[in-house]
Scaffold this motif. Structure first.
Motif, mmCIF file in Angstrom:
data_model
loop_
_atom_site.group_PDB
_atom_site.id
_atom_site.type_symbol
_atom_site.label_atom_id
_atom_site.label_comp_id
_atom_site.label_asym_id
_atom_site.label_seq_id
_atom_site.Cartn_x
_atom_site.Cartn_y
_atom_site.Cartn_z
ATOM 1 N N ALA B 19 29.577 36.534 38.163
ATOM 2 C CA ALA B 19 30.959 36.850 37.774
ATOM 3 C C ALA B 19 30.995 38.128 36.945
ATOM 4 C CB ALA B 19 31.565 35.679 37.001
ATOM 5 N N MET B 20 30.041 38.263 36.026
ATOM 6 C CA MET B 20 30.030 39.453 35.167
ATOM 7 C C MET B 20 29.703 40.706 35.970
ATOM 8 S SD MET B 20 28.340 38.027 31.652
ATOM 9 C CE MET B 20 29.420 37.241 30.425
ATOM 10 N N HIS B 21 28.802 40.568 36.921
ATOM 11 C CA HIS B 21 28.436 41.716 37.741
ATOM 12 C C HIS B 21 29.642 42.234 38.525
ATOM 13 C CE1 HIS B 21 25.797 44.391 39.954
ATOM 14 N NE2 HIS B 21 26.423 44.022 41.058
ATOM 15 N N SER B 22 30.503 41.325 38.957
ATOM 16 C CA SER B 22 31.633 41.797 39.764
ATOM 17 C C SER B 22 32.812 42.256 38.905
ATOM 18 C CB SER B 22 32.051 40.746 40.792
ATOM 19 O OG SER B 22 32.312 39.539 40.147
ATOM 20 N N SER B 23 32.681 42.174 37.590
ATOM 21 C CA SER B 23 33.729 42.716 36.710
ATOM 22 C C SER B 23 33.415 44.181 36.402
ATOM 23 C CB SER B 23 33.769 41.922 35.407
ATOM 24 O OG SER B 23 34.392 42.691 34.403
ATOM 25 N N ASP B 24 34.469 44.997 36.348
ATOM 26 C CA ASP B 24 34.224 46.415 36.033
ATOM 27 C C ASP B 24 34.253 46.681 34.529
ATOM 28 O OD1 ASP B 24 36.883 46.058 35.620
ATOM 29 O OD2 ASP B 24 37.552 47.409 37.216
ATOM 30 N N LYS B 25 34.323 45.605 33.751
ATOM 31 C CA LYS B 25 34.339 45.788 32.287
ATOM 32 C C LYS B 25 33.038 45.337 31.626
ATOM 33 C CE LYS B 25 39.296 45.628 31.957
ATOM 34 N NZ LYS B 25 40.368 44.691 32.237
ATOM 35 N N ILE B 26 32.154 44.756 32.422
ATOM 36 C CA ILE B 26 30.931 44.164 31.860
ATOM 37 C C ILE B 26 29.703 44.641 32.631
ATOM 38 C CG2 ILE B 26 29.715 41.977 31.426
ATOM 39 C CD1 ILE B 26 32.391 40.626 31.210
ATOM 40 N N THR B 27 28.641 44.930 31.905
ATOM 41 C CA THR B 27 27.345 45.193 32.549
ATOM 42 C C THR B 27 26.348 44.140 32.071
ATOM 43 O OG1 THR B 27 27.795 47.555 32.369
ATOM 44 C CG2 THR B 27 25.559 46.918 32.992
ATOM 45 N N VAL B 28 25.745 43.445 33.020
ATOM 46 C CA VAL B 28 24.644 42.550 32.650
ATOM 47 C C VAL B 28 23.386 43.412 32.609
ATOM 48 C CG1 VAL B 28 23.363 40.452 33.210
ATOM 49 C CG2 VAL B 28 25.797 40.601 33.772
ATOM 50 N N PHE B 111 28.904 23.618 37.050
ATOM 51 C CA PHE B 111 28.333 24.647 37.905
ATOM 52 C C PHE B 111 27.185 24.090 38.742
ATOM 53 C CE2 PHE B 111 30.042 26.853 34.172
ATOM 54 C CZ PHE B 111 30.814 27.831 34.780
ATOM 55 N N SER B 112 27.152 24.478 40.009
ATOM 56 C CA SER B 112 25.939 24.203 40.792
ATOM 57 C C SER B 112 25.697 25.406 41.696
ATOM 58 C CB SER B 112 26.092 22.919 41.610
ATOM 59 O OG SER B 112 27.336 22.878 42.235
ATOM 60 N N LYS B 113 24.428 25.665 41.945
ATOM 61 C CA LYS B 113 24.113 26.886 42.706
ATOM 62 C C LYS B 113 24.603 26.815 44.150
ATOM 63 C CE LYS B 113 20.488 28.578 39.765
ATOM 64 N NZ LYS B 113 19.345 27.952 39.134
ATOM 65 N N GLU B 114 24.769 25.584 44.647
ATOM 66 C CA GLU B 114 25.192 25.424 46.049
ATOM 67 C C GLU B 114 26.639 25.853 46.267
ATOM 68 O OE1 GLU B 114 23.961 23.065 44.191
ATOM 69 O OE2 GLU B 114 22.207 22.159 45.149
ATOM 70 N N ARG B 115 27.418 25.957 45.193
ATOM 71 C CA ARG B 115 28.842 26.229 45.387
ATOM 72 C C ARG B 115 29.274 27.512 44.697
ATOM 73 N NH1 ARG B 115 32.759 22.919 47.087
ATOM 74 N NH2 ARG B 115 34.183 23.669 45.492
ATOM 75 N N GLU B 116 29.931 28.363 45.450
ATOM 76 C CA GLU B 116 30.534 29.557 44.872
ATOM 77 C C GLU B 116 31.779 29.124 44.087
ATOM 78 O OE1 GLU B 116 29.151 32.605 44.917
ATOM 79 O OE2 GLU B 116 27.540 31.462 45.823
ATOM 80 N N LEU B 117 32.043 29.816 42.996
ATOM 81 C CA LEU B 117 33.178 29.453 42.158
ATOM 82 C C LEU B 117 33.958 30.698 41.800
ATOM 83 C CD1 LEU B 117 31.781 27.067 39.432
ATOM 84 C CD2 LEU B 117 33.663 26.589 40.961
ATOM 85 N N SER B 118 35.265 30.553 41.672
ATOM 86 C CA SER B 118 36.033 31.661 41.117
ATOM 87 C C SER B 118 36.194 31.413 39.619
ATOM 88 C CB SER B 118 37.401 31.745 41.772
ATOM 89 O OG SER B 118 38.253 32.488 40.936
ATOM 90 N N PHE B 119 35.727 32.345 38.818
ATOM 91 C CA PHE B 119 35.855 32.213 37.367
ATOM 92 C C PHE B 119 37.307 32.317 36.890
ATOM 93 C CE2 PHE B 119 32.684 31.939 33.985
ATOM 94 C CZ PHE B 119 31.538 31.686 34.703
ATOM 95 N N VAL B 140 35.387 39.931 26.815
ATOM 96 C CA VAL B 140 34.435 39.443 27.830
ATOM 97 C C VAL B 140 35.072 38.318 28.640
ATOM 98 C CG1 VAL B 140 32.169 38.392 28.231
ATOM 99 C CG2 VAL B 140 32.449 40.090 26.400
ATOM 100 N N GLY B 141 35.658 37.365 27.908
ATOM 101 C CA GLY B 141 36.274 36.213 28.565
ATOM 102 C C GLY B 141 37.378 36.621 29.533
ATOM 103 N N LEU B 142 38.258 37.510 29.073
ATOM 104 C CA LEU B 142 39.396 37.918 29.912
ATOM 105 C C LEU B 142 38.974 38.778 31.104
ATOM 106 C CD1 LEU B 142 42.042 38.527 27.108
ATOM 107 C CD2 LEU B 142 42.133 36.774 28.906
ATOM 108 N N ALA B 143 37.785 39.362 31.010
ATOM 109 C CA ALA B 143 37.267 40.105 32.169
ATOM 110 C C ALA B 143 36.883 39.149 33.302
ATOM 111 C CB ALA B 143 36.058 40.941 31.753
#
Lengths: 254, 254
Positions: B19-28, B111-119, B140-143
């Motif tokens: 989720a963080m990787h796909s946000s343009d406000k956060i870098t992991v 959370f489980s790895k088998e399922r994609e989730l929308s944050f 961070v949360g609102l991103a």
């Protein structure tokens, strides 16, 4: 067109009326209710009666009344050798009276008047004594839903029992969650995404495989903390019981 | 851009990374895992390390490891006076070590790895010692999500407890339903529309108002029939307990 008469004015009768009315293969000829007041919930475009002597002719008579009244009511229906079915999950077909041909038309869903439902996805479980009647009920079922199944009284009893676990008991757990949050002035909305994800997960994961939480991890510290946090004795009892059975089911004794 | 380092390779770490990787406000900037093997689950586009001495600099360090390891791990993080948060529902913020600024970033979801989730719909519950840190965590949360809430450790403990009821315990009831059907060679698919409707109903009806079933009707005949049908003693125990607490909660003693 298949002509139907429905006995009853409760949630199942109400939703059947609406779904059948919007099908172009079914006509709801009449709905019978004991009182005019009870019939108020039935959509106005459907003919209603409070008298069994005014009953219209139909190909299928559907008894959609409370489980414990089905047997007695089936005795007083003033038609003979007609197809009379009930809509109950837990009542065996044999409880219907012998002066008509028996059947079951059980839509496996929890109905409430406050919520509109699409019948398309609701499994409809059928049982009859005769093949001709089964063919007719299948036509009725398929006019409403994409999921029509032939299921005998014994299997249907198990299905209804399982439905009590995943509907009634689950709903009570939601109510406990709701009340716990209310005590801390927290909104129940916080739990809704979790509730929906928990329900959605079982679409592609066997529920045993999806089990998580302190009990399956045998996390005694969290379990004790949780039991201590709970104020209500019946909540404590429920928590203890679930923790014990979950950890037993997954091979870890608490 | 807000730079983040995540400690942990479990389900929460995995979904946060994505989720963080796909946000343009956060870098992991980095994910730390104890072993190379554990890091295999982390997406390849993210830098990883198994050594705390190679730790990159970040504005927020997120501990996403098992609850009982949080306290010890927070002691050995080789940065000082930085914002270090954990992601646990049940661990108080105070369990984090004093050599950094403390905070909590608790995404309330299973959370489980088998399922994609929308944050986007997941409530993120925040707590910090300092207002500046809270502002940063909110960013961070609102991103990631539209639902960011400030919730202290005590309220969060209740929230987590309620989550155990509506997620872990509910899921076990699904498992019981699944197994009951399996014994009769019935498909679990039959129960899915009911499971979903039960979960959806609480969107607009308070769960106490939605309660139905034999227990609330005080329908002893069906209750006895159901207990008799159950083969497994722990299922019988669960059924009895629910029937008793449901009928007590709604004012009818069994």
């Amino acid at each position: 067109m298949i002509d139907i008469v429905i006995f009853g004015t409760g949630n199942v009768a109400y939703h059947l009326c609406k779904a059948m009315h919007s099908s172009d293969k079914i006509t709801v000829k009449q709905v019978y209710g004991r009182t005019k007041r009870s019939l108020k919930s039935i959509p106005k475009y459907i003919d209603t009666t409070t008298s069994l002597t005014n009953l219209k002719k139909a190909e299928v008579y559907i008894i959609a009344i409370s489980d414990d009244a089905i047997n007695d009511f089936s005795k007083i229906i003033p038609v003979s050798n007609s197809l009379v079915v009930h809509t109950s999950g837990s009542v065996p077909m044999s409880e219907l009276d012998n002066h008509n041909r028996k059947g079951v038309f059980y839509p496996l869903q929890s109905f409430s008047k406050e919520r509109e439902l699409s019948f398309k996805t609701i499994p409809i479980c059928l049982e009859t004594e005769h093949q001709d009647d089964l063919d007719l009920l299948k036509e009725v079922g398929l006019a409403l839903s994409d999921h029509v199944e032939v299921i005998d009284s014994q299997k249907r009893a198990t299905l209804h029992l399982a439905a009590v676990f995943v509907n009634n008991f689950v709903n009570h757990l939601y109510a406990i969650g709701h009340d716990l949050l209310k005590e801390e002035s927290l909104s129940f909305d916080l739990l809704k995404p979790l509730i929906h994800e928990t329900a959605d997960k079982i679409n592609n994961i066997n529920p045993s495989k999806a089990q998580t939480g302190p009990a399956i991890r045998n996390d005694l510290k969290t379990i004790e903390k949780h039991i201590h946090l709970l104020k209500n004795n019946s909540d404590k009892e429920a928590y203890r019981m679930f923790s014990t059975i979950i950890s037993k089911s997954y091979g870890k004794e608490l």
